[in-house]
Design a protein around this motif. Structure first.
Motif: not given
Length: 145
Positions: A8-26
């Protein structure tokens, strides 16, 4: 530590990092990056984040450098989303699967080409007999009846 908790922690990290790469990191160095998997240690202290970056070697290297420079920002967001007492350290690792798949595809293409070359040869035969399986010999009694 419970395996389901770690998953569950690994899945949470995966979705968090993927969403950050999609919009937060410029970061302009960050190319087309896909997070493929996350492995978390049993004590939830360290996470390996596997990613694939598409493009040339220099573009992949630049994407890796962009991930390393954004590691602190990503880790703080992961900590907020996890809600655990300790936030795991993140290690970004380039996933070797696409390169291995390309090497395998290349080897299969070479094998297909070699097979086609052998099939194109005219007048050749397989070595050995036409029927390579052993059959029982006929006895005189079988021939008389």
């Amino acid at each position: 530590m419970d395996d389901t908790r770690r998953e569950k922690v690994a899945a949470n990290i995966l979705t968090t990092v993927a969403s950050m790469l999609a919009g937060k990191i410029k970061d302009p160095r960050l190319g087309f990056v896909t997070i493929t998997s996350v492995e978390v240690t049993g004590d939830l202290q360290h996470a390996k984040v596997y990613y694939t970056a598409y493009g040339s070697d220099t573009e992949r290297t630049a994407s890796g450098a962009a991930l390393e420079s954004a590691k602190g920002l990503i880790r703080s967001r992961v900590g907020k989303n996890l809600g655990t007492r300790l936030t795991p350290t993140l290690e970004f690792v380039s996933d070797p699967v696409p390169q291995q798949a390309a090497a395998l595809e290349s080897a299969l293409a070479e094998a297909r080409a070699a097979d086609a070359e052998l099939a194109a040869r005219k007048g050749t035969q397989y070595a050995g007999e036409a029927n390579p399986y052993k059959t029982p010999r006929e006895t005189e009694d079988d021939q008389d009846s």
